[in-house]
Enzyme design. Structure first.
Site, short mmCIF file in Angstrom:
data_model
loop_
_atom_site.label_atom_id
_atom_site.label_comp_id
_atom_site.label_asym_id
_atom_site.label_seq_id
_atom_site.Cartn_x
_atom_site.Cartn_y
_atom_site.Cartn_z
N ARG A 1 14.65 -53.80 -10.92
CA ARG A 1 14.25 -54.62 -12.20
C ARG A 1 12.97 -54.07 -12.58
O ARG A 1 12.09 -53.79 -11.74
CB ARG A 1 13.94 -56.03 -11.79
CG ARG A 1 15.11 -56.91 -11.18
CD ARG A 1 16.35 -56.97 -11.97
NE ARG A 1 16.08 -57.94 -13.18
CZ ARG A 1 16.81 -57.89 -14.06
NH1 ARG A 1 17.80 -57.28 -14.37
NH2 ARG A 1 16.67 -58.52 -15.35
N THR B 1 2.41 -48.96 -11.43
CA THR B 1 1.69 -49.39 -12.84
C THR B 1 2.52 -49.81 -13.74
O THR B 1 3.86 -49.87 -13.49
CB THR B 1 1.10 -48.02 -13.61
OG1 THR B 1 1.97 -47.08 -14.05
CG2 THR B 1 -0.18 -47.45 -12.48
N HIS C 1 11.16 -43.84 -5.44
CA HIS C 1 11.92 -43.37 -6.40
C HIS C 1 12.38 -42.14 -6.02
O HIS C 1 11.67 -41.34 -5.74
CB HIS C 1 11.00 -43.27 -7.76
CG HIS C 1 11.77 -42.83 -9.16
ND1 HIS C 1 12.76 -43.77 -9.49
CD2 HIS C 1 12.03 -41.75 -9.69
CE1 HIS C 1 13.39 -43.19 -10.70
NE2 HIS C 1 13.07 -42.03 -10.69
N ASP D 1 8.34 -46.29 -13.33
CA ASP D 1 8.48 -45.32 -12.43
C ASP D 1 7.19 -44.12 -12.72
O ASP D 1 7.33 -42.72 -12.60
CB ASP D 1 9.91 -44.40 -12.25
CG ASP D 1 10.80 -45.15 -11.98
OD1 ASP D 1 10.67 -46.05 -11.02
OD2 ASP D 1 11.88 -45.08 -12.53
C1 GAR Z 1 16.91 -45.73 -3.07
O1 GAR Z 1 17.60 -44.31 -3.27
C2 GAR Z 1 15.77 -45.76 -4.11
O2 GAR Z 1 14.89 -44.60 -4.25
C3 GAR Z 1 16.00 -46.10 -5.12
O3 GAR Z 1 17.30 -47.16 -4.95
C4 GAR Z 1 17.86 -46.80 -3.82
C5 GAR Z 1 17.75 -47.92 -3.01
O4 GAR Z 1 18.56 -47.60 -1.75
N1 GAR Z 1 15.15 -46.74 -6.10
C6 GAR Z 1 15.06 -46.45 -7.56
O5 GAR Z 1 15.98 -45.88 -8.18
C7 GAR Z 1 14.05 -47.27 -8.29
N2 GAR Z 1 13.67 -46.69 -9.39
P1 GAR Z 1 18.46 -48.75 -0.58
O6 GAR Z 1 18.66 -50.19 -0.82
O7 GAR Z 1 19.24 -48.38 0.53
O8 GAR Z 1 16.91 -48.60 0.08
#
Ligand code: GAR
Length: 218
Positions: free
Chosen positions: A88, A138, A106, A142
């Protein structure tokens, strides 16, 4: 003992990696999801961690959701709030409220590829290395002071799934590391950059994973 609240939206494998790391001096006070069906909630419950759902669809707008989320988080009085696949966009007010104690992971080498579909975009762009970044949050999406990055090779024949899996394996290493440093009080912000209190350890802030045949035949 430092108290940590982890926010998830789905599978929760990064949350799981942090829980399994059993970081000395840290206690996972709660796992909160914005989706009732998030797979990671099961793991948290099975490990005796308090879980909560703050369903974003039940709130009229972003500000109302963030207010409810903030109230749920603050019940646990956390020293650190961890965004572990929390999908979110947060309001400026929310980010300010947790400034300096809000970490995100990220799946790209920021500042490259903020936003969604990072692995596909990395493949499309032809970059030879890709990776993941843990950073303080921030108000920009991202963006924010970088704590640690993992670099992986992009290999010939990679598809999105193969590259995502290679990156995810490293996410599971660097996120617990970043949390450990925070808990140990070793992360300091200087001019908007993160430094580790122990200068020797600066080397540890980039984790480079070589290609399988790196070094061979050189
Ligand atoms: C992960 O790859 C994380 O880096 C990404 O979502 C995935 C969640 O996996 N986050 C983003 O894209 C945030 N901008 P998980 O639920 O197995 O930890």
């Amino acid at each position: 003992m430092k108290s940590i609240v982890i926010l998830i939206s789905g599978r929760g494998s990064n949350m799981e990696a942090i829980v399994r790391a059993a970081i000395p001096g840290a206690r996972i006070a709660a796992v909160i999801s914005n989706r009732p069906g998030a797979g990671g909630l099961e793991f948290a419950r099975a490990h005796g961690i308090a879980t909560m759902v703050v369903d974003h669809t039940a709130h009229s707008d972003r500000a109302a959701f963030d207010a409810a989320l903030g109230a749920a988080i603050d019940m646990h009085e956390p020293d650190l709030v961890v965004l572990a696949g929390f999908m979110r966009v947060l309001t400026d007010g929310f980010v300010r409220r947790y400034e300096g104690r809000l970490l995100n992971i990220h799946p790209s080498l920021l500042p490259s590829f903020p936003g969604l579909h990072t692995h596909r975009r990395a493949l499309d762009s032809g970059v030879k290395v890709h990776g993941a970044t843990v950073h303080f949050v921030t108000a920009e999406l991202d963006d924010g002071p970088i704590v640690i990055q993992a670099v992986v090779p992009v290999q010939a024949g990679d598809d999105e799934a193969a590259l995502a899996a290679r990156v995810l394996a490293q996410e599971h290493r660097i996120f617990p590391q970043a949390v450990r440093w925070f808990v140990d009080g070793r992360l300091q912000l200087e001019d908007g950059r993160v430094v580790l209190s122990d200068a020797v350890a600066q080397h540890g802030m980039a984790l480079v994973v070589p290609a399988p045949d790196a070094g061979a035949g050189a």
